[in-house]
Design an enzyme around this catalytic site. Structure first.
Site, short mmCIF file in Angstrom:
data_model
loop_
_atom_site.label_atom_id
_atom_site.label_comp_id
_atom_site.label_asym_id
_atom_site.label_seq_id
_atom_site.Cartn_x
_atom_site.Cartn_y
_atom_site.Cartn_z
N GLU A 25 -8.30 -26.92 -3.95
CA GLU A 25 -8.46 -25.93 -2.88
C GLU A 25 -9.86 -26.04 -2.26
OE1 GLU A 25 -9.85 -22.16 -3.38
OE2 GLU A 25 -9.77 -22.09 -5.57
N LYS A 86 -12.15 -18.17 5.73
CA LYS A 86 -11.33 -18.18 4.50
C LYS A 86 -9.88 -18.00 4.92
CE LYS A 86 -10.60 -15.18 0.45
NZ LYS A 86 -11.20 -14.09 -0.35
N VAL A 106 -6.02 -20.36 -2.91
CA VAL A 106 -4.97 -20.88 -3.80
C VAL A 106 -3.60 -20.73 -3.13
CG1 VAL A 106 -3.77 -20.44 -5.98
CG2 VAL A 106 -6.28 -20.55 -5.92
N LYS A 157 -10.81 -14.20 -13.17
CA LYS A 157 -12.11 -13.66 -13.57
C LYS A 157 -11.98 -12.20 -13.97
CE LYS A 157 -15.52 -16.59 -11.46
NZ LYS A 157 -15.19 -17.31 -10.23
#
Ligand code: PSU
Ligand code: MN
Length: 300
Positions: A25, A86, A106, A157
């Site tokens: 990615e 993004k 992703v 995360k």
């Protein structure tokens, strides 16, 4: 297959010759790592795939063209150009129509990789459900529910609500496999405290699960959760302190929408004095190596 995306010659040839290809990615480059280090990191990731015997296919949208396999100029631009946006999967239509340039998340990368016929994808960590804001849920999760691809990641995360993320992956019908573990990793740390139903111990086992899924015509993705060895994880005490601080800082700053993940990642990198950055690179490379092994087993 492969009609709506532009593949580099290198990727197209590797796929045609049934050689291993690993999708990478690019939001991790444009919004996940600080400039100018991110340019070097992008090249290191590609080299890691090559050293492991796979052709890297870094995916991004360049001037409105979805590209699978970037040339050096495009890779450098994704890293250096501050106007690079993004792009999640819902942004692909507008980005293509308006000729924009962006790093793909992703969700968007998985979609484009699958269109190109790539079966294995490596990233660092997935997006997920944010803490104290169950309505802020990454499109990575639903995106993976619709895409037949195997994604190697170190879990999600701990800036996210890991328990909620795992529940949503269940609702979305996404298969989650622990690689040589029964515990879901929390990216910087080896063990999030959540356990998994399925453990695999080799790339060959992952491939047998991919093949079984194909026989059933299942639409969704397979996540291979690949933790770092305990001696390479971030110091847990440092991790816990910075986690608390970063969440408080995001609340004070009133960060919203697609800016939340980049804000927290950036906070973590600054507050750990760069330690999290090195662990982050280590994690992504560890995932790329395993993805290359899976891609090789799949190609065979
Ligand atoms: N989590 C990380 N590192 C990242 C990302 C997520 O640990 O670089 C990036 C990935 O590109 C992921 C995206 O797909 O952020 C998710 O953003 P959002 O939560 O806005 O969907
Ligand atoms: Mn979000």
């Amino acid at each position: 297959m492969g009609v709506s995306v532009h593949m580099s010659d290198e990727v197209a040839t590797a796929l045609a010759e049934h050689r291993p290809v690993v999708a990478l990615e690019s939001t991790i480059i444009s919004h996940g790592f600080p400039r100018p280090r991110n340019a070097e990191v992008a090249r290191v990731f590609e080299q890691t795939a090559r050293d492991a015997g796979a052709t890297p296919a870094t995916i991004a949208v360049i001037d409105g063209v979805p590209r699978v396999g970037l040339d050096d100029v495009s890779l450098a631009r994704i890293a250096a150009d501050e106007s690079v946006i993004k792009i999640s999967s819902r942004d692909l239509g507008p980005a293509l129509a308006f000729g924009r340039t962006g790093g793909t998340t992703v969700a968007a990368t998985a979609l484009l990789a699958a269109r190109a016929g790539i079966r294995v994808f490596a990233t660092g960590g997935l997006g997920g459900v944010h803490r104290d804001a169950a309505y802020d849920e990454s499109a990575d999760l639903i995106g993976l529910s619709r895409t037949n691809i195997t994604v190697v990641s170190a879990g999600v995360k701990s800036i996210l609500d890991i328990g909620a993320t795992l529940e949503r992956l269940e609702s979305y019908d996404v298969t989650v496999l622990g690689y040589q573990t029964n515990r879901f990793p929390s990216f910087y740390l080896r063990d999030s405290g959540f356990s998994l139903d399925w453990r695999v111990d080799s790339a060959a086992e992952v491939v047998s699960i991919m093949a079984a899924g194909d026989q059933l015509d299942r639409a969704g993705a397979i996540i291979v959760a690949n933790p770092l060895p305990a001696d390479r994880q971030l110091d847990p005490a440092l991790h816990d302190r910075v986690l608390t601080e970063s969440l408080a800082a995001a609340a004070v700053a009133g960060v919203r929408g697609k800016d939340v993940t980049p804000f927290l990642l950036d906070y973590f990198q600054r507050a750990t004095g760069g330690a999290s950055l090195e662990v982050n690179i280590d994690i992504a490379r560890n995932n790329i190596r395993l993805a290359a092994e899976i891609a090789a087993a799949w190609a065979a």
